[in-house]
Design a protein around this motif. Structure first.
Motif, PDB file in Angstrom:
ATOM      1  N   ASP A   1       0.833  -1.211   0.000  1.00  0.00           N
ATOM      2  CA  ASP A   1       0.000   0.000   0.000  1.00  0.00           C
ATOM      3  C   ASP A   1       0.869   1.264   0.000  1.00  0.00           C
ATOM      4  OD1 ASP A   1      -2.288  -1.565  -0.013  1.00  0.00           O
ATOM      5  OD2 ASP A   1      -2.579  -1.435   2.160  1.00  0.00           O
TER       6      ASP A   1
ATOM      7  N   GLU B   1       2.236   1.588  -3.564  1.00  0.00           N
ATOM      8  CA  GLU B   1       1.168   2.056  -4.447  1.00  0.00           C
ATOM      9  C   GLU B   1       0.891   3.545  -4.217  1.00  0.00           C
ATOM     10  OE1 GLU B   1      -3.554   1.265  -4.645  1.00  0.00           O
ATOM     11  OE2 GLU B   1      -2.295  -0.539  -4.717  1.00  0.00           O
ATOM     12  N   ALA B   2       0.888   3.968  -2.952  1.00  0.00           N
ATOM     13  CA  ALA B   2       0.657   5.386  -2.639  1.00  0.00           C
ATOM     14  C   ALA B   2       1.792   6.254  -3.170  1.00  0.00           C
ATOM     15  CB  ALA B   2       0.493   5.580  -1.137  1.00  0.00           C
ATOM     16  N   THR B   3       3.014   5.769  -3.101  1.00  0.00           N
ATOM     17  CA  THR B   3       4.165   6.506  -3.630  1.00  0.00           C
ATOM     18  C   THR B   3       4.018   6.700  -5.129  1.00  0.00           C
ATOM     19  OG1 THR B   3       5.605   5.653  -1.878  1.00  0.00           O
ATOM     20  CG2 THR B   3       6.688   6.476  -3.870  1.00  0.00           C
ATOM     21  N   GLU B   4       3.701   5.626  -5.837  1.00  0.00           N
ATOM     22  CA  GLU B   4       3.522   5.720  -7.286  1.00  0.00           C
ATOM     23  C   GLU B   4       2.373   6.677  -7.623  1.00  0.00           C
ATOM     24  OE1 GLU B   4       3.247   2.794 -11.155  1.00  0.00           O
ATOM     25  OE2 GLU B   4       2.524   2.018  -9.236  1.00  0.00           O
ATOM     26  N   GLU B   5       1.282   6.569  -6.885  1.00  0.00           N
ATOM     27  CA  GLU B   5       0.121   7.431  -7.120  1.00  0.00           C
ATOM     28  C   GLU B   5       0.474   8.909  -6.893  1.00  0.00           C
ATOM     29  OE1 GLU B   5      -3.847   8.156  -4.585  1.00  0.00           O
ATOM     30  OE2 GLU B   5      -3.638   6.110  -5.365  1.00  0.00           O
ATOM     31  N   GLN B   6       1.242   9.183  -5.843  1.00  0.00           N
ATOM     32  CA  GLN B   6       1.629  10.569  -5.563  1.00  0.00           C
ATOM     33  C   GLN B   6       2.551  11.113  -6.655  1.00  0.00           C
ATOM     34  OE1 GLN B   6       0.495  12.817  -3.218  1.00  0.00           O
ATOM     35  NE2 GLN B   6      -1.033  11.198  -2.989  1.00  0.00           N
TER      36      GLN B   6
ATOM     37  N   LYS C   1       2.475  10.330  -9.729  1.00  0.00           N
ATOM     38  CA  LYS C   1       1.597  10.655 -10.860  1.00  0.00           C
ATOM     39  C   LYS C   1       0.859  11.962 -10.609  1.00  0.00           C
ATOM     40  CE  LYS C   1       0.902   5.926 -12.457  1.00  0.00           C
ATOM     41  NZ  LYS C   1      -0.013   4.780 -12.521  1.00  0.00           N
ATOM     42  N   LYS C   2       0.337  12.133  -9.401  1.00  0.00           N
ATOM     43  CA  LYS C   2      -0.443  13.330  -9.084  1.00  0.00           C
ATOM     44  C   LYS C   2       0.396  14.607  -9.139  1.00  0.00           C
ATOM     45  CE  LYS C   2      -4.157  11.242  -6.459  1.00  0.00           C
ATOM     46  NZ  LYS C   2      -4.846  11.135  -5.170  1.00  0.00           N
TER      47      LYS C   2
ATOM     48  N   THR D   1       0.063  17.160  -3.118  1.00  0.00           N
ATOM     49  CA  THR D   1      -1.370  17.056  -2.864  1.00  0.00           C
ATOM     50  C   THR D   1      -1.720  17.492  -1.442  1.00  0.00           C
ATOM     51  OG1 THR D   1      -1.186  14.736  -2.184  1.00  0.00           O
ATOM     52  CG2 THR D   1      -1.634  15.181  -4.532  1.00  0.00           C
TER      53      THR D   1
END
Length: 164
Positions: free
Chosen positions: A72, A75-80, A82-83, A151
């Motif tokens: 998790d 996944e949060a690192t990758e998502e951030q 991208k954001k 974010t």
């Protein structure tokens, strides 16, 4: 005599910090919350009490307030990334490296990243758990919290020592 030489060599090779944030100075701190849940407390450290993006070493200490699975976090690192619109050809490599370094997190665990010139060291509590040997990784990872595109702009201001 040979043993003494080996021990001396080890002492000058590895820094003797009691903590990955020593001898750094705290720049700021804040808490990450989502709705009613506090996820972690973060503290930013640098060579001086004011933030300079290019100054090294720089450390980010995160104290987790709940259990979080390693996958998790990744996944949060990758998502951030991208954001905040971070692009780099090594992102997939970095995420693979993080899978081998990061553990599952338990409440009150502390993870710290200490960014040196070309290396980024990760510590759990105060024990070294892994290193990423890529000069671009540390700034890219810290950008999650410190970039203008973060974010969490309120947390960024707190980490940079600004009051809300």
């Amino acid at each position: 005599m040979r043993l003494v030489y080996c021990l001396f060599s080890l002492l000058i090779t590895f820094p003797l910090y009691a903590s990955p944030t020593e001898p750094l100075v705290k720049i700021g701190e804040g808490e990450m919350s989502v709705l009613f849940w506090s996820l972690y407390k973060a503290e930013l450290y640098g060579a001086s009490s004011s933030f300079n993006q290019k100054e090294r070493p720089l450390a980010l200490k995160i104290t987790y307030l709940r259990d979080i699975k390693r996958d998790d976090l990744i996944e949060a690192t990758e998502e951030q990334w991208k954001k905040i619109e971070l692009t780099h050809s090594n992102i997939k490599i970095w995420l693979q490296q993080l899978k081998t370094i990061w553990p599952d997190i338990k409440k009150n665990d502390v993870l710290t990243i200490r960014v040196e010139d070309n290396l980024s060291h990760f510590y759990q509590q105060d024990k070294l758990i892994g290193t990423v040997n890529d000069a671009d990784f540390g700034p890219a990872f810290m950008a999650i919290w410190l970039s203008d595109n973060t974010t969490r702009p309120d947390l960024r201001r707190q980490l940079l020592g600004a009051t809300l």
